[in-house]
Design a protein around this motif. Structure first.
Motif, PDB file in Angstrom:
ATOM      1  N   SER A 189       0.963  -1.239  -0.107  1.00  0.00           N
ATOM      2  CA  SER A 189       0.021  -0.116  -0.041  1.00  0.00           C
ATOM      3  C   SER A 189       0.754   1.228  -0.182  1.00  0.00           C
ATOM      4  O   SER A 189       0.277   2.362  -0.289  1.00  0.00           O
ATOM      5  CB  SER A 189      -0.975   0.106   1.243  1.00  0.00           C
ATOM      6  N   THR A 230       2.744   4.420  -1.242  1.00  0.00           N
ATOM      7  CA  THR A 230       2.875   4.994  -2.459  1.00  0.00           C
ATOM      8  C   THR A 230       4.079   5.822  -2.926  1.00  0.00           C
ATOM      9  O   THR A 230       4.952   6.355  -2.058  1.00  0.00           O
ATOM     10  CB  THR A 230       1.633   5.807  -2.688  1.00  0.00           C
ATOM     11  N   SER A 241       0.509   3.309  -5.649  1.00  0.00           N
ATOM     12  CA  SER A 241       0.898   2.060  -4.782  1.00  0.00           C
ATOM     13  C   SER A 241       1.757   1.257  -5.393  1.00  0.00           C
ATOM     14  O   SER A 241       1.464   0.842  -6.598  1.00  0.00           O
ATOM     15  CB  SER A 241      -0.275   1.442  -4.028  1.00  0.00           C
ATOM     16  N   ARG A 288       4.467   6.883   2.473  1.00  0.00           N
ATOM     17  CA  ARG A 288       4.271   7.791   1.184  1.00  0.00           C
ATOM     18  C   ARG A 288       5.343   8.749   0.851  1.00  0.00           C
ATOM     19  O   ARG A 288       6.028   9.248   1.873  1.00  0.00           O
ATOM     20  CB  ARG A 288       2.855   8.720   1.523  1.00  0.00           C
TER      21      ARG A 288
END
Length: 328
Positions: free
Chosen positions: A210, A212, A248, A284
């Motif tokens: 997940s 990114t 992702s 992220r």
């Protein structure tokens, strides 16, 4: 224009060489081939001077820098595996090597571009990381954060040389640059997944997939590096250079399977299994490219699908070359 490129046989460095040759520069390259390869320059080998050596060799660096007008400093310990496996060499190369480059640039009154990294921002997961965003680092005893700290020192050195000594220097922070000639050998995600897909192997995605990233195309990033160094308003600044689309890693892997037409499956691998206990990743990392756009008109245009397709084509050609060589 006489130009020195440290790390010019590497992935980004070799693309920079191509662009500078088109501009008519006379190019000297210093590379220790720790991650780069002379094969990246085979198509221009007769048009450049390529010297094997390290930026830690101050005497050699001074000799090569004599009379140059521009220095692009890309030589660094890069890649997750290099940083984790050889933290001491990484620290010395990234800190002392940069200091040596800045010294010879000053002595030759040369402009210099210091190529830093988005790792500077550490664990900051803000919406879009601008150049003044806070750095959120983990323990200095963890290799990943040691690398980020070393690159931060590089930037501090560059800024001090500019402010105190008048050196013309600019800094760029690439975010996940991707394209032909990149290898997955050092933990680079796109070429690694592409190679697995083409071989019909399971695509290994670390963690839950997940996390990114934004991937920038090497041709666009290298061109922006040249522009940043030449922009008077960019002097002593750090400038982000990244892609436009956040994706992702799990979506990236699915896209690679679709583009390659592979029958591979995706396998989730815990970080501990891949890198050992204590490894930390960022959930992220998204760049704010506004400063680059304002300074030099940088606008990432190539979509991620086209970037992947370029890597696929390059990987297929490389694999075919290896197979042909092995048959002889």
């Amino acid at each position: 224009m006489r130009t020195l490129i440290t790390g010019g046989a590497g992935f980004i460095g070799s693309h920079l060489v191509d662009l500078l040759l088109e501009r008519g520069d006379e190019i000297v390259i210093l590379d220790d081939f720790s991650t780069g390869t002379a094969d990246n320059l085979a198509h221009v080998r007769d048009r450049v001077r390529l010297v094997e050596g390290s930026v830690l060799d101050a005497e050699l660096l001074a000799e090569l820098a004599n009379g140059v007008e521009r220095i692009y400093h890309l030589a660094a310990a890069v890649g997750v595996h290099t940083i984790l496996d050889e933290p001491l060499r990484s620290l010395k190369t990234n800190i002392h090597g940069t200091e040596n480059v800045l010294d010879v640039a000053l002595r030759n009154s040369a402009k210099v571009l210091v190529v830093s990294t988005s790792e500077i921002y550490g664990k900051n997961t803000a919406d879009a990381l601008h150049e003044g965003a806070d750095r959120v680092l983990g323990s200095p005893l963890v290799a990943r954060w040691t690398y980020a700290a070393a690159k931060g020192i590089d930037e501090s050195f560059a800024h001090a040389y500019a402010k105190e000594l008048g050196l013309q220097v600019a800094i760029v922070r690439p975010f996940n640059t991707v394209g032909p000639r990149q290898t997955g050998r050092y933990g680079m995600v796109v070429p690694g997944l592409v190679r697995q897909a083409l071989r019909g192997e399971p695509l290994t995605v670390f963690g839950d997939g997940s996390q990114t990233r934004c991937f920038g195309y090497v041709g666009e990033v290298a061109a922006a590096m040249i522009d940043v160094l030449e922009a008077p308003a960019a002097q002593s600044l750090a400038v982000n250079l990244g892609g436009a689309r956040e994706i992702s890693i799990l979506e990236l892997a699915r896209m690679i399977i679709e583009i390659t037409g592979s029958s591979s499956e995706i396998v989730l691998v815990p970080y501990e299994e891949a890198y050992g206990e204590g490894y930390e990743d960022m959930q992220r990392r998204v760049p704010d490219n506004r400063l680059a756009r304002e300074l030099v008109g940088y606008e990432p245009r190539l979509p991620i699908e086209s970037i992947i397709a370029a890597v696929v084509e390059d990987t297929r050609a490389a694999e075919a070359l290896v197979k042909g060589t092995n048959r002889r």
